[in-house]
Design a protein around this motif. Sequence first.
Motif, PDB file in Angstrom:
ATOM      1  N   ASN A 300       0.826  -1.218   0.000  1.00  0.00           N
ATOM      2  CA  ASN A 300       0.000   0.000   0.000  1.00  0.00           C
ATOM      3  C   ASN A 300       0.855   1.261   0.000  1.00  0.00           C
ATOM      4  N   LYS A 301       1.922   1.250   0.779  1.00  0.00           N
ATOM      5  CA  LYS A 301       2.801   2.421   0.848  1.00  0.00           C
ATOM      6  C   LYS A 301       3.449   2.684  -0.505  1.00  0.00           C
ATOM      7  N   HIS A 302       3.907   1.612  -1.177  1.00  0.00           N
ATOM      8  CA  HIS A 302       4.488   1.777  -2.512  1.00  0.00           C
ATOM      9  C   HIS A 302       3.453   2.312  -3.508  1.00  0.00           C
ATOM     10  N   LEU A 303       2.212   1.854  -3.369  1.00  0.00           N
ATOM     11  CA  LEU A 303       1.165   2.323  -4.281  1.00  0.00           C
ATOM     12  C   LEU A 303       0.876   3.806  -4.080  1.00  0.00           C
ATOM     13  N   GLU A 304       0.923   4.256  -2.831  1.00  0.00           N
ATOM     14  CA  GLU A 304       0.719   5.685  -2.568  1.00  0.00           C
ATOM     15  C   GLU A 304       1.774   6.524  -3.279  1.00  0.00           C
ATOM     16  N   HIS A 305       3.040   6.077  -3.204  1.00  0.00           N
ATOM     17  CA  HIS A 305       4.116   6.790  -3.898  1.00  0.00           C
ATOM     18  C   HIS A 305       3.918   6.741  -5.415  1.00  0.00           C
ATOM     19  N   LEU A 306       3.497   5.564  -5.906  1.00  0.00           N
ATOM     20  CA  LEU A 306       3.295   5.416  -7.343  1.00  0.00           C
ATOM     21  C   LEU A 306       2.197   6.338  -7.861  1.00  0.00           C
ATOM     22  N   PHE A 307       1.100   6.408  -7.153  1.00  0.00           N
ATOM     23  CA  PHE A 307      -0.003   7.260  -7.595  1.00  0.00           C
ATOM     24  C   PHE A 307       0.446   8.717  -7.735  1.00  0.00           C
ATOM     25  N   ARG A 308       1.245   9.181  -6.762  1.00  0.00           N
ATOM     26  CA  ARG A 308       1.723  10.569  -6.830  1.00  0.00           C
ATOM     27  C   ARG A 308       2.661  10.760  -8.013  1.00  0.00           C
ATOM     28  N   LYS A 309       3.590   9.837  -8.222  1.00  0.00           N
ATOM     29  CA  LYS A 309       4.570   9.973  -9.289  1.00  0.00           C
ATOM     30  C   LYS A 309       3.942   9.832 -10.679  1.00  0.00           C
ATOM     31  N   LEU A 310       2.898   9.001 -10.771  1.00  0.00           N
ATOM     32  CA  LEU A 310       2.259   8.784 -12.073  1.00  0.00           C
ATOM     33  C   LEU A 310       1.107   9.746 -12.317  1.00  0.00           C
ATOM     34  N   HIS A 311       0.780  10.551 -11.288  1.00  0.00           N
ATOM     35  CA  HIS A 311      -0.312  11.525 -11.388  1.00  0.00           C
ATOM     36  C   HIS A 311      -1.645  10.835 -11.699  1.00  0.00           C
ATOM     37  N   VAL A 312      -1.911   9.742 -10.973  1.00  0.00           N
ATOM     38  CA  VAL A 312      -3.182   9.029 -11.115  1.00  0.00           C
ATOM     39  C   VAL A 312      -3.783   8.855  -9.726  1.00  0.00           C
ATOM     40  N   GLU A 313      -5.054   8.444  -9.709  1.00  0.00           N
ATOM     41  CA  GLU A 313      -5.736   8.299  -8.428  1.00  0.00           C
ATOM     42  C   GLU A 313      -6.232   6.879  -8.163  1.00  0.00           C
ATOM     43  N   THR A 314      -6.215   6.033  -9.177  1.00  0.00           N
ATOM     44  CA  THR A 314      -6.772   4.688  -8.997  1.00  0.00           C
ATOM     45  C   THR A 314      -5.793   3.607  -9.461  1.00  0.00           C
ATOM     46  N   ARG A 315      -6.035   2.409  -8.985  1.00  0.00           N
ATOM     47  CA  ARG A 315      -5.234   1.260  -9.389  1.00  0.00           C
ATOM     48  C   ARG A 315      -5.365   0.992 -10.883  1.00  0.00           C
ATOM     49  N   SER A 316      -6.608   1.085 -11.381  1.00  0.00           N
ATOM     50  CA  SER A 316      -6.839   0.794 -12.799  1.00  0.00           C
ATOM     51  C   SER A 316      -6.112   1.783 -13.699  1.00  0.00           C
ATOM     52  N   ALA A 317      -6.042   3.053 -13.287  1.00  0.00           N
ATOM     53  CA  ALA A 317      -5.345   4.057 -14.093  1.00  0.00           C
ATOM     54  C   ALA A 317      -3.841   3.779 -14.106  1.00  0.00           C
ATOM     55  N   ALA A 318      -3.290   3.399 -12.950  1.00  0.00           N
ATOM     56  CA  ALA A 318      -1.865   3.075 -12.877  1.00  0.00           C
ATOM     57  C   ALA A 318      -1.558   1.843 -13.722  1.00  0.00           C
TER      58      ALA A 318
END
Length: 329
Positions: A300-318
């Motif tokens: 979950n922590k890695h996903l939070e960082h990923l969402f910010r870096k990829l400028h997305v808000e959802t798992r499906s968008a990433a």
Amino acid sequence: MLEHSAYRSEAAPPHFAGDRTAVLIVDDTPDNLALLSDTLHAAGYAVLVAQNGEAALKCLSRVTPDVVLMDAMMPGMDGFETCRQLKLDTRHAHLPVIFMTALVESEHVVKGFHVGGIDYVTKPVKPAEVCARIAAHVQRSRAQQYADAVLGLETRAAVITTADGLIRWKNPQATRQLARYGDAGSADNRCATEAGTSPARLPGPLCQWLLLWTKEGGELPVTYESNENGIRRTARLTRSAVRGEWVMILEEFDDVSETVSLVSQFGITTREAEVLLWLSRGKTNRDIGDILDMAPRTVNKHLEHLFRKLHVETRSAAAALAIKAGGRH
């Protein structure tokens, strides 16, 4: 219910025939059933019997034979109506129905073809003729089933195989992937080499896995997976249109290269790239944690960082960004 050592009733289990050609005989006359079943059994066929149309349809709801010998005139539901109803089931679209009839008038012959029959023999039937017609129609039906099956497989690496690893058909993509399974000269690959000059077989690891799965009577679909130097190979097994054979879909994933590519394209860490890679393959947080040996909260922590870096808000968008970056559609 009729009992006889040479054939089974409509209560036979779905896979009773193994690799043998299975024939369903539908006839209300016990003497006819005994004559035909003895003849076909002696010729190496697996035989099912039904004494009326209703029993035939019940049998076909559980088992799909290779051919049906259908008495045209039976009390209650006659052979013509039985054939019409069985053809309503898409599983039986290619099932050859050969009518047995003393009615040789053209109107009855035409009616048999109209309801989906493929041939007819006149009574009293000649066993040698019946065997010859069965063999010809089964061969033709299987050729059509193969043609239909492979049309949908040409864009993927696919193999059609028997339970003992004999390859019935494969496309060029599969040929390339199969060549990368183990060493053809090793003892581990004996399934592929023991046949000598006989038709090609699956590589040893796949052949042994398939033999073990078949012996254990496993459920479908099922997937084999191996990982060597960062190259992950999978083989997914589904049932073929022909009984006793399976369609095997082969895939390869270069996890190391894909991870490096994600790091380069998105400016993320290697660990974040690994999480993103498995996210794009539809894995849950728990799955990702198990694969990468980390706690779900760390995922979950890695996903939070990923969402910010990829400028997305959802798992499906990433996941969509990762799939697009890897050229997967």
